[in-house]
Design a protein around this motif. Structure first.
Motif, mmCIF file in Angstrom:
data_model
loop_
_atom_site.group_PDB
_atom_site.id
_atom_site.type_symbol
_atom_site.label_atom_id
_atom_site.label_comp_id
_atom_site.label_asym_id
_atom_site.label_seq_id
_atom_site.Cartn_x
_atom_site.Cartn_y
_atom_site.Cartn_z
ATOM 1 N N MET A 152 80.644 95.753 -27.683
ATOM 2 C CA MET A 152 79.458 94.936 -27.433
ATOM 3 C C MET A 152 79.795 93.470 -27.210
ATOM 4 O O MET A 152 78.918 92.603 -27.310
ATOM 5 C CB MET A 152 78.469 95.088 -28.590
ATOM 6 N N LEU A 172 77.454 90.291 -25.641
ATOM 7 C CA LEU A 172 76.017 90.356 -25.910
ATOM 8 C C LEU A 172 75.579 89.060 -26.584
ATOM 9 O O LEU A 172 76.157 88.651 -27.597
ATOM 10 C CB LEU A 172 75.687 91.538 -26.810
ATOM 11 N N VAL A 182 68.426 94.438 -23.054
ATOM 12 C CA VAL A 182 69.229 95.612 -23.417
ATOM 13 C C VAL A 182 68.436 96.871 -23.088
ATOM 14 O O VAL A 182 67.307 97.052 -23.557
ATOM 15 C CB VAL A 182 69.595 95.605 -24.915
ATOM 16 N N SER A 188 68.299 100.858 -23.527
ATOM 17 C CA SER A 188 68.874 101.865 -24.413
ATOM 18 C C SER A 188 68.436 103.260 -24.003
ATOM 19 O O SER A 188 67.248 103.521 -23.785
ATOM 20 C CB SER A 188 68.439 101.607 -25.861
ATOM 21 N N ILE A 239 74.714 95.868 -32.833
ATOM 22 C CA ILE A 239 73.761 94.799 -32.509
ATOM 23 C C ILE A 239 73.152 94.251 -33.795
ATOM 24 O O ILE A 239 72.991 93.036 -33.965
ATOM 25 C CB ILE A 239 72.660 95.312 -31.561
ATOM 26 N N LEU A 245 65.961 89.491 -28.258
ATOM 27 C CA LEU A 245 66.280 90.520 -27.267
ATOM 28 C C LEU A 245 65.016 91.128 -26.656
ATOM 29 O O LEU A 245 64.003 91.314 -27.331
ATOM 30 C CB LEU A 245 67.105 91.636 -27.907
ATOM 31 N N VAL A 252 64.192 94.659 -25.281
ATOM 32 C CA VAL A 252 64.778 96.000 -25.340
ATOM 33 C C VAL A 252 63.922 96.956 -24.515
ATOM 34 O O VAL A 252 62.700 97.029 -24.702
ATOM 35 C CB VAL A 252 64.897 96.504 -26.789
ATOM 36 N N PHE A 260 72.791 94.530 -20.655
ATOM 37 C CA PHE A 260 73.585 95.602 -21.258
ATOM 38 C C PHE A 260 72.787 96.901 -21.210
ATOM 39 O O PHE A 260 71.567 96.888 -21.375
ATOM 40 C CB PHE A 260 73.895 95.298 -22.731
#
Length: 232
Positions: free
Chosen positions: A15, A18, A24, A26, A42, A50, A52, A154
């Motif tokens: 990671m 980051l 991010v 997922s 994380i 973040l 997400v 990411f």
């Protein structure tokens, strides 16, 4: 990493790069097919602010849910609040921004982002809160809304098997969002149950080609069951 070999041996390396306020993406659906170790990294790093992108936010104390306790997530782009009480509470309290997105649209946002398609029209959500403020167009007498694609900084992915070149296969329902998410980020990190040598995976069964993958790490998975229903 050397040459085509994308295997890393520790999570901090997996990671690396980051930073706060990144996006991010997922893989996973509920707690099925989630990259448990990468999520924990994380958490350990304490990265905050973040955005997400995931179908949901895990459950209380597991999966992406562990990032809510210290308020590391600023915004969720997801389809389902699910069984996570803290997710629901932070949403209702205005502490967490949530962009609820129809499940198929969310999958297509990832797929299109990975394909270099900036936006697409879909009928899903037209005439509802989902479509408010979005551009609309009529095709063959049917109305559509314009949805922007997603590209993350990411992508964190869980695979059943991966080779050292990053070619991946997923097992059963753990495919869910993982194949689309793997294509839709600047850096894609795969946590695999098993890492094999190049050539050991049958080419015809590879779900994610290694060209999309930047790093691979061997993980250990708890594989918790979210709900168990028993018959009398």
């Amino acid at each position: 990493m050397a040459g085509f070999d994308k295997v890393v041996t520790d999570y901090s390396q997996a990671m690396s790069g980051l930073e706060d306020d990144m996006v991010v993406i997922s893989g996973g659906f509920g707690i099925c097919g989630i990259p448990e170790g990468l999520i924990s990294e994380i958490k350990r790093k304490g990265t905050k602010g973040l955005t997400v992108v995931s179908n949901n936010c895990g459950i209380d104390g597991f999966g992406l849910g562990i990032l809510l306790k210290d308020k590391q997530i600023k915004k969720m782009i997801s389809s389902y609040v699910g069984e996570n009480a803290l997710f629901e509470q932070q949403l209702l309290d205005g502490e967490l921004e949530v962009e609820l997105t129809p499940q198929g649209t969310l999958a297509e946002k990832m797929r299109a982002g990975g394909a270099g398609i900036p936006a697409f029209y879909t009928a899903t959500g037209y005439g509802t809160l989902v479509g408010e403020g979005k551009e609309t167009k009529c095709f063959n007498g049917k109305n559509y809304i314009l949805e922007q694609s997603i590209v993350g900084d990411f992508a964190i992915i869980k695979a059943w098997k991966a080779d050292r070149y990053g070619n991946c296969i997923y097992r059963h329902t753990a495919q869910n969002f993982n194949p689309m998410a793997a294509t839709a980020a600047k850096i894609t990190v795969v946590e695999a149950e098993e890492i094999v040598e190049p050539g050991e995976l049958e080419p015809s069964i590879i779900h994610t080609p290694g060209i999309y993958v930047d790093r691979v790490i061997k993980g250990d998975f708890e594989k918790r069951i979210e709900k168990i229903t028993l018959s009398n």
